[in-house]
Motif scaffolding. Structure first.
Motif, PDB file in Angstrom:
ATOM      1  N   ALA A  48       1.041  -1.116   0.056  1.00 35.44           N
ATOM      2  CA  ALA A  48       0.011  -0.008   0.035  1.00 35.44           C
ATOM      3  C   ALA A  48       0.942   1.084  -0.026  1.00 35.44           C
ATOM      4  O   ALA A  48       2.073   1.079   0.566  1.00 35.44           O
ATOM      5  N   PRO A  49       0.512   2.397  -0.601  1.00 36.43           N
ATOM      6  CA  PRO A  49       1.173   3.757  -0.584  1.00 36.43           C
ATOM      7  C   PRO A  49       1.953   4.082   0.811  1.00 36.43           C
ATOM      8  O   PRO A  49       2.907   4.523   0.757  1.00 36.43           O
ATOM      9  N   ARG A 119       7.492   7.792 -12.466  1.00 35.51           N
ATOM     10  CA  ARG A 119       8.361   8.584 -11.781  1.00 35.51           C
ATOM     11  C   ARG A 119       7.941   8.944 -10.209  1.00 35.51           C
ATOM     12  O   ARG A 119       8.810   8.564  -9.254  1.00 35.51           O
ATOM     13  N   THR A 120       6.760   9.319 -10.070  1.00 35.27           N
ATOM     14  CA  THR A 120       6.151   9.570  -8.565  1.00 35.27           C
ATOM     15  C   THR A 120       4.909   8.726  -8.255  1.00 35.27           C
ATOM     16  O   THR A 120       4.388   7.857  -8.814  1.00 35.27           O
ATOM     17  N   LEU A 121       4.526   8.977  -7.194  1.00 33.74           N
ATOM     18  CA  LEU A 121       3.750   8.122  -6.692  1.00 33.74           C
ATOM     19  C   LEU A 121       2.327   8.451  -7.125  1.00 33.74           C
ATOM     20  O   LEU A 121       1.384   7.532  -7.194  1.00 33.74           O
ATOM     21  N   ASP A 122       1.951   9.915  -7.742  1.00 30.39           N
ATOM     22  CA  ASP A 122       0.935  10.090  -8.324  1.00 30.39           C
ATOM     23  C   ASP A 122       0.942   9.481  -9.786  1.00 30.39           C
ATOM     24  O   ASP A 122      -0.088   9.044  -9.981  1.00 30.39           O
ATOM     25  N   ASP A 123       2.098   9.392 -10.264  1.00 27.68           N
ATOM     26  CA  ASP A 123       2.198   8.530 -11.733  1.00 27.68           C
ATOM     27  C   ASP A 123       1.579   7.384 -11.166  1.00 27.68           C
ATOM     28  O   ASP A 123       0.870   6.458 -12.023  1.00 27.68           O
ATOM     29  N   CYS A 124       2.091   6.713 -10.148  1.00 25.64           N
ATOM     30  CA  CYS A 124       1.957   5.066  -9.905  1.00 25.64           C
ATOM     31  C   CYS A 124       0.284   5.028  -9.669  1.00 25.64           C
ATOM     32  O   CYS A 124      -0.432   3.993 -10.255  1.00 25.64           O
ATOM     33  N   LEU A 125      -0.389   5.729  -8.727  1.00 28.25           N
ATOM     34  CA  LEU A 125      -1.682   5.775  -8.549  1.00 28.25           C
ATOM     35  C   LEU A 125      -2.602   5.929  -9.672  1.00 28.25           C
ATOM     36  O   LEU A 125      -3.677   5.556 -10.125  1.00 28.25           O
ATOM     37  N   GLU A 126      -2.148   6.895 -10.537  1.00 24.09           N
ATOM     38  CA  GLU A 126      -2.946   7.073 -11.751  1.00 24.09           C
ATOM     39  C   GLU A 126      -2.957   5.798 -12.532  1.00 24.09           C
ATOM     40  O   GLU A 126      -4.062   5.440 -13.499  1.00 24.09           O
ATOM     41  N   LEU A 127      -1.726   5.335 -12.497  1.00 32.53           N
ATOM     42  CA  LEU A 127      -1.575   3.880 -13.585  1.00 32.53           C
ATOM     43  C   LEU A 127      -2.614   2.882 -13.010  1.00 32.53           C
ATOM     44  O   LEU A 127      -3.184   2.182 -13.525  1.00 32.53           O
ATOM     45  N   ARG A 128      -2.422   2.831 -11.705  1.00 34.50           N
ATOM     46  CA  ARG A 128      -3.144   1.699 -11.142  1.00 34.50           C
ATOM     47  C   ARG A 128      -4.726   2.072 -11.200  1.00 34.50           C
ATOM     48  O   ARG A 128      -5.747   1.028 -11.354  1.00 34.50           O
ATOM     49  N   ALA A 129      -5.107   3.369 -11.134  1.00 36.78           N
ATOM     50  CA  ALA A 129      -6.759   3.784 -11.489  1.00 36.78           C
ATOM     51  C   ALA A 129      -6.903   3.106 -12.906  1.00 36.78           C
ATOM     52  O   ALA A 129      -8.342   2.911 -13.125  1.00 36.78           O
ATOM     53  N   VAL A 130      -6.245   3.074 -14.020  1.00 39.58           N
ATOM     54  CA  VAL A 130      -6.696   2.806 -15.458  1.00 39.58           C
ATOM     55  C   VAL A 130      -6.263   1.307 -15.975  1.00 39.58           C
ATOM     56  O   VAL A 130      -6.806   0.945 -16.842  1.00 39.58           O
TER      57      VAL A 130
END
Length: 436
Positions: A48-49, A119-130
């Motif tokens: 988890a993050p 590169r960032t946690l936001d990048d990671c979370l956006e990928l998980r969402a799609v």
């Protein structure tokens, strides 16, 4: 310490320094500082993050604040929220930015829907969402980050294609044999791997990516594209301030920039012509700088070291580099200095939490031998293990281990310490105790 120290950057290097010294830490991301090395594990669902959060620094981090300008004369940092932060010493730990390749369909930093840097946690979370099972995903870049991203996407059930312009995967760290074993492992997860292929453009429809075009005319359908094309030191703030920059922000053995009141550490720093871009050197630089700043503060208190760096702006103030000793040189303790890092890359790809069999790898030094070098190599097909070391004279100069890392600790110590190897058959280097 009474010296006001401001650190720009809430990544590995900046946070490590803030764990050692009381500083004002400016972090651009809204999240608590985290371990960027573990982002692929978050994407795969292994962690988890909140699990990858770094230990808290001595003082609270000021989050969501971007430094936009350095006023070296006034010794202030201007932030995007309109505030100014004064400093006696400024530490740039601005990290690096993902490289956006020059592709048709990419316009600067404006990315079509479905195209993601990693590169960032936001990048990671956006990928998980799609990403969901069956989504067609193309990863551009077959280095360490690209391989990690491809495995994570496969763990989420995506149909993954991994493209690499070079001859082999992770070519900066692995030799040809290890890279081939890695490719076999990645392909066993259902990832389609293309090497020696250049991506030339992206196709879009209604602002969303639909396919990836290769230079040879081949087209890969894609609903998600991950850009893992490497990183570039983030030097804009330093360059605009008039500091000496090349590939990174140039620093000396005291990790000082061309302004003696400003230091740089981590991915943005260039020392002795080298930018490391790895967590290990970033941590070592932060620890060394903490020792340097403590040492200078002690010297100033005792009247034996540098004057200045106290917030005064008088014209007669001397810079930290102009130290005058008041004790005999032979009795003075040597000032801490950074002389470089012998960096080892170690990575665990996947794990049971992500539904994938884990693969461990480690690489250090020169894995490609020169004429006259001795090479010891063992391959264990049953255990999918590969071990290789390169010996020059009586010194270990590099190695690659894949699958079985039992010997890596002893090998790494011998390499990092540049020690003479024991007078024993070289094959002993690859036993489980590293020949000890």
């Amino acid at each position: 310490m009474s010296t006001r120290i401001v650190v720009v950057g809430g990544g590995t290097a900046g946070v490590r320094l803030a764990q050692r010294l009381p500083v004002a830490l400016l972090g651009e991301e809204p999240h608590a500082p985290y371990n960027r090395v573990l982002l692929a594990d978050v994407l795969a669902g292994r962690y988890a993050p909140e699990v990858i959060a770094l230990p808290a620094p001595l003082e609270p981090v000021r989050r969501g604040v971007r430094a936009v300008r350095i006023d070296r004369a006034a010794r202030t940092v201007e932030c995007d929220d309109g505030t100014e932060v004064g400093y006696d010493r400024l530490v740039l730990a601005t990290g690096s930015n993902p490289v956006l390749p020059p592709l048709r369909g990419l316009r600067g930093s404006l990315l079509p829907s479905g195209v993601h840097p990693f590169r960032t946690l936001d990048d990671c979370l956006e990928l998980r969402a799609v990403v969901r099972p069956g989504v067609r995903a193309v990863v551009i870049g077959g280095g360490l980050l690209g391989v990690s991203a491809a495995r994570a996407l496969a763990a989420l059930g995506a149909e993954v294609v991994l493209t690499q312009q070079g001859e082999r995967l992770m070519e900066r760290q692995l030799d040809a044999s290890a890279s081939e074993l890695l490719r076999t492992h990645v392909e066993s997860l259902g990832v389609e791997v293309h090497t020696e292929c250049r991506v030339s453009g992206l196709r879009q429809r209604d602002g969303a990516v639909t396919a990836v075009e290769l230079a040879d005319g081949f087209v890969l359908d894609a609903q998600v594209v991950v850009l893992a094309c490497g990183v570039r030191p983030r030097i804009g703030l330093a360059r605009d301030a008039g500091l000496d920059v090349r590939t990174g922000v140039v620093v000396d053995d005291q990790l000082r920039t061309s302004d003696p009141y400003i230091h740089a550490i981590g991915d943005c720093a260039e020392h002795a012509g080298r930018v490391y871009g790895l967590a290990g050197p970033a941590l070592e630089q932060a620890d060394t700088l903490a020792d340097i700043l403590r040492s200078e503060a002690t010297e100033a208190t005792e009247g034996t070291g540098a004057t200045g760096a106290t917030g005064a702006t008088g014209a007669t103030e001397s810079a930290p580099a102009a130290a005058t000793a008041t004790v005999p040189a032979e009795l003075s303790a040597p000032r801490p200095a950074y002389t470089g890092t012998r960096a080892l890359t170690r990575l665990t790809l996947g794990g049971p939490e992500a539904g994938l069999e884990a693969l461990d790898l480690a690489a250090f030094g020169e894995a490609t031998p020169l004429p006259g070098d001795d090479v010891v190599q063992l391959t264990d097909a049953t255990r999918r293990a590969y071990r290789k070391v390169v010996v020059r004279g009586d010194r270990l100069v590099g190695g690659v281990l894949l699958g079985d890392l039992a010997a890596v600790g002893t090998l790494a110590r011998a390499w990092e310490g540049d020690e003479a190897l024991p007078d024993a058959p070289l094959l002993h280097l690859l036993t489980h105790d590293g020949g000890s």
